[in-house]
Design an enzyme around this catalytic site. Structure first.
Site, PDB file in Angstrom:
ATOM      1  N   ARG A 138      12.791  -1.713  -5.594  1.00  0.00           N
ATOM      2  CA  ARG A 138      11.725  -1.236  -5.020  1.00  0.00           C
ATOM      3  C   ARG A 138      12.533  -0.220  -3.822  1.00  0.00           C
ATOM      4  NH1 ARG A 138       5.915  -3.095  -3.189  1.00  0.00           N
ATOM      5  NH2 ARG A 138       5.767  -2.427  -5.201  1.00  0.00           N
TER       6      ARG A 138
ATOM      7  N   HIS B 219       5.705   4.673  -9.842  1.00  0.00           N
ATOM      8  CA  HIS B 219       5.578   3.327  -9.950  1.00  0.00           C
ATOM      9  C   HIS B 219       5.154   3.092 -11.227  1.00  0.00           C
ATOM     10  CE1 HIS B 219       4.900  -0.713  -8.595  1.00  0.00           C
ATOM     11  NE2 HIS B 219       3.927  -0.721  -7.865  1.00  0.00           N
TER      12      HIS B 219
ATOM     13  N   GLN C 121       3.784  -0.085 -12.608  1.00  0.00           N
ATOM     14  CA  GLN C 121       2.395  -0.621 -12.328  1.00  0.00           C
ATOM     15  C   GLN C 121       1.549   0.144 -13.312  1.00  0.00           C
ATOM     16  OE1 GLN C 121       0.564  -2.151  -9.378  1.00  0.00           O
ATOM     17  NE2 GLN C 121      -0.965  -1.733 -10.943  1.00  0.00           N
TER      18      GLN C 121
ATOM     19  N   ASP D 283      -6.287   4.604  -4.954  1.00  0.00           N
ATOM     20  CA  ASP D 283      -5.268   3.555  -4.320  1.00  0.00           C
ATOM     21  C   ASP D 283      -5.486   3.825  -2.766  1.00  0.00           C
ATOM     22  OD1 ASP D 283      -2.935   2.074  -3.787  1.00  0.00           O
ATOM     23  OD2 ASP D 283      -1.506   3.977  -4.562  1.00  0.00           O
TER      24      ASP D 283
ATOM     25  N   CYS E 177      -4.251  -0.604  -7.986  1.00  0.00           N
ATOM     26  CA  CYS E 177      -2.854  -1.195  -8.330  1.00  0.00           C
ATOM     27  C   CYS E 177      -2.915  -2.346  -7.157  1.00  0.00           C
ATOM     28  CB  CYS E 177      -1.888  -0.176  -7.919  1.00  0.00           C
ATOM     29  SG  CYS E 177      -1.749   0.292  -6.346  1.00  0.00           S
TER      30      CYS E 177
ATOM     31  N   ARG F  28       0.882  -7.106 -14.612  1.00  0.00           N
ATOM     32  CA  ARG F  28       2.017  -6.917 -14.249  1.00  0.00           C
ATOM     33  C   ARG F  28       3.176  -7.785 -14.999  1.00  0.00           C
ATOM     34  NH1 ARG F  28       2.732  -4.149  -9.523  1.00  0.00           N
ATOM     35  NH2 ARG F  28       4.867  -3.965  -9.956  1.00  0.00           N
TER      36      ARG F  28
HETATM   37  N1   CP Z   1       0.879  -2.900  -6.600  1.00  0.00           N
HETATM   38  C1   CP Z   1       1.897  -3.427  -6.336  1.00  0.00           C
HETATM   39  O1   CP Z   1       3.005  -3.038  -6.698  1.00  0.00           O
HETATM   40  O2   CP Z   1       1.753  -4.376  -5.237  1.00  0.00           O
HETATM   41  P1   CP Z   1       2.966  -4.858  -4.292  1.00  0.00           P
HETATM   42  O3   CP Z   1       3.143  -3.759  -3.323  1.00  0.00           O
HETATM   43  O4   CP Z   1       2.281  -6.205  -3.688  1.00  0.00           O
HETATM   44  O5   CP Z   1       3.952  -5.227  -4.972  1.00  0.00           O
HETATM   45  N1  NVA Z   2       0.730   3.888  -3.167  1.00  0.00           N
HETATM   46  C1  NVA Z   2       0.980   2.712  -2.700  1.00  0.00           C
HETATM   47  C2  NVA Z   2       0.944   1.662  -3.813  1.00  0.00           C
HETATM   48  C3  NVA Z   2       1.269   0.284  -3.428  1.00  0.00           C
HETATM   49  C4  NVA Z   2       1.435  -0.670  -4.465  1.00  0.00           C
HETATM   50  C5  NVA Z   2       2.219   2.803  -1.806  1.00  0.00           C
HETATM   51  O1  NVA Z   2       3.232   3.445  -2.343  1.00  0.00           O
HETATM   52  O2  NVA Z   2       1.996   2.126  -0.735  1.00  0.00           O
END
Ligand code: CP
Ligand code: NVA
Length: 308
Positions: A107, A134, A137, A225, A266, A294
């Site tokens: 990440r 992402h 997701q 989101d 998500c 997931r």
């Molecule tokens: N949706 C998602 O990726 O959640 P987290 O940021 O908790 O991993």
């Molecule tokens: N768009 C959000 C998704 C979190 C899973 C972010 O990037 O923070």
């Protein structure tokens, strides 16, 4: 290397094969408790590291449990605990990590980090969210949508709100697998132009419009989101809230979608900001199925990386 970086890197057949494997593995676990291993152990003897430059609940839990169920070794580490911030190059880090583990999920704060890491790594690299996309997701989202509504290529998907990283992976999912996507967003917060240009080149049915009502009209699924993503500076909060409040998913907006439309998010959600409690906790919502999927989707993604 068979990385999993972005959905646009794959053919329709490849993504469909991952979704089929995810569904098969989910069904095969129906009677197992979460800590029980899968009947087969395809990751036995493999070690996978999870690197987090940003916080996570779902990505961390779902990858850790999924890898264990597949018989693999797994550990998580934060980017801040590594030497990355102290001048060691991303490429050198990738070469070193490739000597220790069989695969890595990252990440990353910046999409360029994951591309640079992947190009120097000699092990599979999986994108667990960047500022731009992402993909894990959205594979779980497509699995969830198809469980309830059938194949994506025949469905009308509406995205409402910020044209962010999750929206970008949705554009890529539709561009590769078909279906239609209407994005209702303020003119100031559209998806990045490169994603829309790519969709256009694929002749994908992706449209951007200012009206959330128009975007959701007749949709099989309404997705939103957070208004402020992890990569957005806190100082943007007030401006974004002002721009995005007309895009809140509430009962009035859901009423414009198909009668049995799904609501997806998500997570994490900011209740009564981008979505009201009534929708989030209501009959259309499948947000916790998405979260569960997931695990299943990512197991199939990992297996696709190691199968090649
Ligand atoms: N949706 C998602 O990726 O959640 P987290 O940021 O908790 O991993
Ligand atoms: N768009 C959000 C998704 C979190 C899973 C972010 O990037 O923070």
């Amino acid at each position: 290397m068979p990385h999993f970086l972005d959905l646009k890197d794959f053919s329709k057949a490849q993504l469909r094969a991952i979704l089929a494997e995810a569904a098969r593995r989910k069904a095969a676990r129906a009677t197992l408790s979460k800590g029980e291993p899968d009947k087969d152990q395809p990751l036995k003897g493999k070690a996978i590291a999870l690197v987090f430059e940003r916080p996570s609940t779902r990505t961390r839990f779902s990858f850790e449990m999924g890898i264990r169920q597949l018989g693999g070794e797994v550990f998580s580490i934060s980017g801040a605990e590594m030497q990355l911030g102290r001048g060691e190059t991303i490429a050198d880090t990738a070469r070193v990590v490739s000597r220790y583990v069989d695969g890595v999920m990252i990440r990353a704060k910046s999409h360029d980090t994951i591309l640079e890491f992947a190009s120097a790594a000699s092990i599979p690299v999986v994108n667990g969210l960047t500022n731009l996309t992402h993909p894990c997701q959205v594979m779980a989202d497509v699995q969830t949508l198809e469980e309830k509504k059938g194949e994506l290529s025949k469905l009308r998907v509406a995205w409402v709100g910020d044209g962010n990283n999750v929206c970008a992976s949705w554009i890529e999912a539709i561009g590769v697998m078909g279906g239609s996507l209407k994005i209702g967003c303020p003119a100031e917060l559209p998806p990045k132009p490169e994603f829309l240009a790519w969709a256009k080149a694929q002749k994908a049915d992706v449209q951007v419009m200012a009206s959330p009502q128009e975007a959701v009209a007749g949709a099989d699924c309404v997705i939103t989101d957070a208004w402020l993503s992890m990569h957005d500076p806190d100082e943007e909060k007030a401006r974004r809230h002002a721009l995005l409040s007309p895009y809140q998913v509430n009962d009035a907006l859901m009423a414009k979608a198909a009668k049995d439309a799904l609501f997806m998010h998500c997570l994490p959600a900011h209740r009564n900001e981008e979505v009201t409690d009534s929708v989030f906790d209501g009959p259309h919502s499948v947000v916790f199925d998405e979260a569960e999927n997931r695990v299943h989707a990512q197991k199939a993604i990992l297996l696709s990386c190691f199968a090649k």
